[in-house]
Scaffold this active site. Sequence first.
Site, PDB file in Angstrom:
ATOM      1  CG  ASP A 627      -7.708   6.299   0.669  1.00  0.00           C
ATOM      2  OD1 ASP A 627      -6.947   5.150   1.145  1.00  0.00           O
ATOM      3  OD2 ASP A 627      -7.431   7.401   0.778  1.00  0.00           O
ATOM      4  N   GLY A 942      -3.400   1.717   1.522  1.00  0.00           N
ATOM      5  CA  GLY A 942      -1.948   1.538   1.479  1.00  0.00           C
ATOM      6  C   GLY A 942      -1.325   1.277   2.766  1.00  0.00           C
TER       7      GLY A 942
END
Length: 1576
Positions: A627, A942
């Site tokens: 991430d 994201g």
Amino acid sequence: MSFLRRHSPRDDSINDEDDGVDPELRLRTVRTAASTLAEYARQEERTERRKISLRGKQFFHRRSQKKKPPAPPAGPTGGVAGPRRKIYVNTPLPREDLDSRGEPLVRYKRNKVRTSRYTILTFIPKNLYEQFRRVANIYFLGLAIAQVFSIFGATTPQLAALPLLFILSITALKDGIEDYRRAQLDEEVNTSASTKLGQWHNVNQPADPRSWFERLLRLNPPGRVTKGVRKLREREAQEGMDIVLSKGLGGNLFSLRAANDPNLSLSSLPPAPPRRFDNTSSRPQMGSLDYHSYPPKAGMETSGSIGSSHRQVLGSWAGGSGTLAGYQESVRSQSTVGVVNDGQRMTGLARWERTLWKKLEVGDIVLLRENEQIPADVIVLSTSDLDNMCYVETKNLDGETNLKQRKSVRATSGIICEEDIERSSFVLDSEPPHQNLYSYHGVLQYRVAETGELKQESISINEMLLRGCTLRNTAWIVGLVVFTGSDTKIMLNGGATPSKRSKIEKETNFNVLVNFVFLGAMCLISAIANGLYDIKSGTSADYFEIDSNPSSSPVVNAVVTFVSCLIAFQNIVPISLYISIEIVKTIQAFFISQDVDMFYKPLNAPCVPKTWNISDDLGQIEYIFSDKTGTLTQNVMEFQKCSVRGVTYGEGVTEAQRGAAKREGKTEIMDPAEQDRELRFLKENMLTKLSRAFKNRYIQPEKLTLVSPKLADDLANKASEQRGHLIAFFRALAVCHSVLSDRPEPQEQPYHLEYKAESPDEAALVAAARDVGFPFVQKSREGIDIEVMGQPERYTLLQSLEFDSTRKRMSVIVRNPQGQLVLYCKGADSVVYQRLAPDHDPQLKEKTSQDMELFANGGLRTLCIAYRYLDEQEYADWQKLYDEATSSVDERDAAIEQANDQIEHSLTILGATALEDKLQEGVPDAIETLHKAGIKLWILTGDKIQTAIEIGFSCNLLKDDMDVMILSAETIASAQTQIEGGLNKIASTLGPISFDPKRRGFVSGAQAAFAVVIDGDTLRHALSPELKPLFLNLATQCETVVCCRVSPAQKALVVKLVKEGRNAMTLAIGDGANDVAMIQEANIGCGLLGHEGSQAAMSADYAFGQFRYLTKLLIVHGRWSYQRVADMHSNFFYKNVVWTFANFWFMIYNSFDATYLYQYTFILLCNVVFTSLPVIALGAFDQDINAKAALAFPQLYIRGIRGLEYTRLKFWLYMLDGLYQSIVIFYIPYFVWTLGVAASWNGRAIDSLSDFGTTVAVAAIFAANTYVGLNTRYWTIITWIIVIGSSVVMMLWITIYSFFTTPNFNDEVIILFGEVSFWATVLISVVIALSPRFLVKFLKSTYMPLDKDIVREMWVLGDLKDRLGIQHRREKKQTKLDLEKTPMFHQPHCRSESEASSVQVVMEPVGREESADRLSPPTTTGNSLFIEPSYEVRRRDLSTLTASGPNHPSPDDVRHSYYSASDIPAPSPTPPLTRSAYRMQNQPPMTSVSTEPVSAQSQALPPQQNIQDEAHAESYEMHVRGPSGEWQEPSHQPLPNPWHGAASVVPASNTHPLDEDETLRPSEEPAPADFAFEAM
């Protein structure tokens, strides 16, 4: 020639231009950060043009069609599969939704969650299932059953099952401990406190929700307060108070009286009295409620407020930070608003009750307070904010600390008390649960009380709060529970906790099957041969073995012999292997958890292994999926630079600039310690100049990151034209934003402002303006209050055009204090430049563009700031157009965007900003080291593409010499075109794809490097069945892949694609709940521990504090574990082959009747006591090379990626070696016994089976243990004791057991141990058996050495220890420790544990030059020793602080890092410089070393050297070494330092040159110290 040709024709009407593909069907690539961002902007522009074109075609297509009558309104039809759920509030369920008993047909999931694998009831069956997935355990169970029957000749059948039971019990205990920890975390979450509306009927739930089992036992009757809830209410009795909700003024909850009944934790006030009216007006006294601040200022309390007197009593119930409104002011208007019907009957019994998270159900009404976590997926009905807004922090969800804005449903926004809920009636038509965190579609249906008209209101994700988020900056919200427990979005993305098995463990099943084949062949041969012997007649068996056979049938006897041989040869499948592996992996997990180099002091958290049985997989990782936010970055933005009117300001240096300079060999000008000192000096200079120019009450000097004395000069120079431009620039930053201001302590620190924003970028921009002299003070209905260089100004906010990923800009329209209308705009340069005035100054445009490109290439995130003045008529016309667009029904977004374009034009550039997204400490070095190890790193985030690209270049994941391909497509055909173009591009450069497992991993810099950047929509197409193989081929040929705008489910799909498509070992690391899915999907899941806990860490296999610890975990611990377990497996199978086949050779001479060669106690103890411990020691403690050497040569890790340490060839070679040794071990004693003297020294005959079998057993055990010793590379005292002690224990057992009265082992020690032939036989057998192994090992290491063999030789016989700064063991013994004379007690000293634990530092003045050769180890000069520690300290001319004498580093100069400090910024402000540190005379700096041996120095330090330094919060504990003795006079002769972070040691005459092979060059970072044992 292109590598791939497309077969489908292109649709030029949709795919305009070329989708970035050239005429040769190769995808265009870019290199620098600026060009990558520009290419992305061009693709976005093409996408927008396609959308406009399609909209135009659809418009004309619709006009050409006949108009159809409008369809009746209906519920939404979402794209999510599954039945929609309807949630009723105060509305009876329709008949079709009820069963025959009048109960709801639909049963929803409980809000109780479970991430643990087992429960009390399922633990035994599920754990047994997991364990019997191992083929060997099934085999052992069958053998244990067979030995129960005496016909098979088992000696002690009652003990046969004990080893298996022991293994199953130990493994189950380990699994139970692991799962119990998960269950504890689950229970902590499930028993968290929440507030729901009690004494109110939730029609969506049955009257008695119990199962038939609970009803039968009369458990948990409905309406009963459970024990857990009662304890909660008793514990919070001080908070159990009557509350009132108020809107506005921070919307505070406050209490009037305490409730003594713990069952009534919170109750409502009695009906409100009539409201008071002003004497001069008929309006109620609610004027103060019209004022709305974010949050309100202190000191605004009304004198009549009753909340102030109860604020202290209320404690945590006092949400918000503003003034409390009075009870009379808290009651809403009695008119019907939305769903609230004042004419509807109510019981008046509803009250707020404290309960547990697990007690919440779908349809419950919950009350959430500021700083509380959201217990379930909740629709916001009402908030404390007058504008019906609320703010949530999604840190636990996605690792981001910035606030997300949410709003309440308009129809329910009037709800502010329990009575309102009882008077409300509506139905929520909701889509079914699904994984998408960014999408939700529902419809709220209700009837207007006056007219009975049915109304609907659409609900999106903007009205929903997800489980795991935290409510911030909002006093309270009232919500409706929609999804609970496993139906919540975060749990759907997580999935069930998998049961992971290591790669070697899976491969072990093959080896066990091979041994089964051997075992079956041996047993079959024995059975057939025994049957043939049994058929013969006229043999001695007719006289000596009468009635010895089980039956008269040779076939039956052969079958019995087959099973008996299974029992006799059972050790060929080592039952102790599995328990030994569990022991070894438990020890390895303990070592990992005790490694101080992976201990994170700010959280007091070590590395926590949660899954112990996969440690060997850490040494085989080929792909890391990470991430971004919170994992690679701190999610902290710093305003580093800006450009105003073509003039750049800012002196900071970014991580990307340091990394680029490091790769180019310019490290002598990129010293971070020097830069930090220079920046501090410039910062103090700037602050001094600013304070003289004007007074800034709101400044926070410690947070000032825009360091530029020139900026202060230009602001102070009133005659300068640039001053006006700077004022306009920073005024725009202070006005154009959506930031909330807060005073945490309004009384104690009235001028201390904190900013909270949806994006950390905005907060950083406003904070920078504040510290420069343009603070944003507050935002209210009256306007935006700021100060401009000490003078207050108020701007009236007329309209705010918000930022989104499509617009890429934000604008505000304000009226300035002079009454002028001004539009301020900030956004991406590509967007703002399109909207500049036609007559704009071209030179300013060009210069600002160049500055932004320079900023972007330095890893900074850029924004362009512009403005324009508006006239009144233009604004009035536009406002009318904008209002029509916002109220339109069809294509509302397109209409709003067109209206925005009508006002956002003819802009004038004010300047540009450049922010740095701060990386975690050591991230660039960690990524560089992982790349050198051959590991590929992918980012799955994201965030939008632009942010990911900037971070990729900032952390040196994307480099300027890399060809970056951007994949962005709206259709599957366009995605295929781009993917094929990328494959053609790579094929034209690198050639055809190779899938050879021996070529796994990559050598950084050995060939052209490619990277792929892909967005979520394109990734959705790429993961489709038809494109999945193409995308896999493209992505796995790239060094780096960056996936943006991906959902948690897509992250897991990407990991699964690589794991299964390439059969590669994968590791996923993240810190948020949105990373759980990929963490569980990967072979190894790592979670970062956060300051507020982490869902990722709870679900991970390994949890630790910082990303940089991953290098030590993989390259040191992982590599060791893989090497150890691989060697352990091979040695285990070898020793059992030796033991078992020796017994098989004996079968040839006893008619294959399954007679035991060994005394039965040897069979029982051989694997358990005599031979297991040496192999366990090998698996637990062995090291082929030291930890520092492993980190210095990370290229050695690639053998694990290619699986070269545990291959089937290696298994077969060990098996053949064991077969050879079994022949030697058996036949040498056999020939001695048949040809030699069969008499002992005492006259007793040496002719029994016990004598012969014991000799063979002793030789086999000696050979097996010695063989393990030959394979051991790292001898510790534990290894010596175990290897030698195991054989000694075997001899002691023979001695002791021979004195017991037994049928066949009496006086065995007297008979054998006194006979020379016995010892000679054992010695000769062992030597002949082990000689081939020794010769092969010698020849391989001498003539065919592996890289690790060369490094090991450099370590043991060469000068690698000296080059890495590690003291030799002999020197340690000769050095006398005198702790009071160590330099640590006399000078400022701060080092990492990795350096301090193993480096003997001697003092010498600093003076050195950097070498251009940064890849090879350092060389030595003369007899001087230089060590550059991990906490790097360098000299600087501090003539302003001291006139003469040597300079010394202050605590501020110390760089705290696990790695070399060359590229790491200071993590936090450090104590100020002290003059005492500079007054010390004749004291050399800490980084220098004496030219004399330590043992030769004995003088005491000067008495003035008693300065002690306060340790930094992140510095590790110091391991004290010996004294350095007498201080040497400063020498200014430069010392070479070609290897950053390493040491140059020993005289040049003793230097051993290194091999020039690239894979043997040490990395540029010093390795941490070995955590367990002293280096060899």
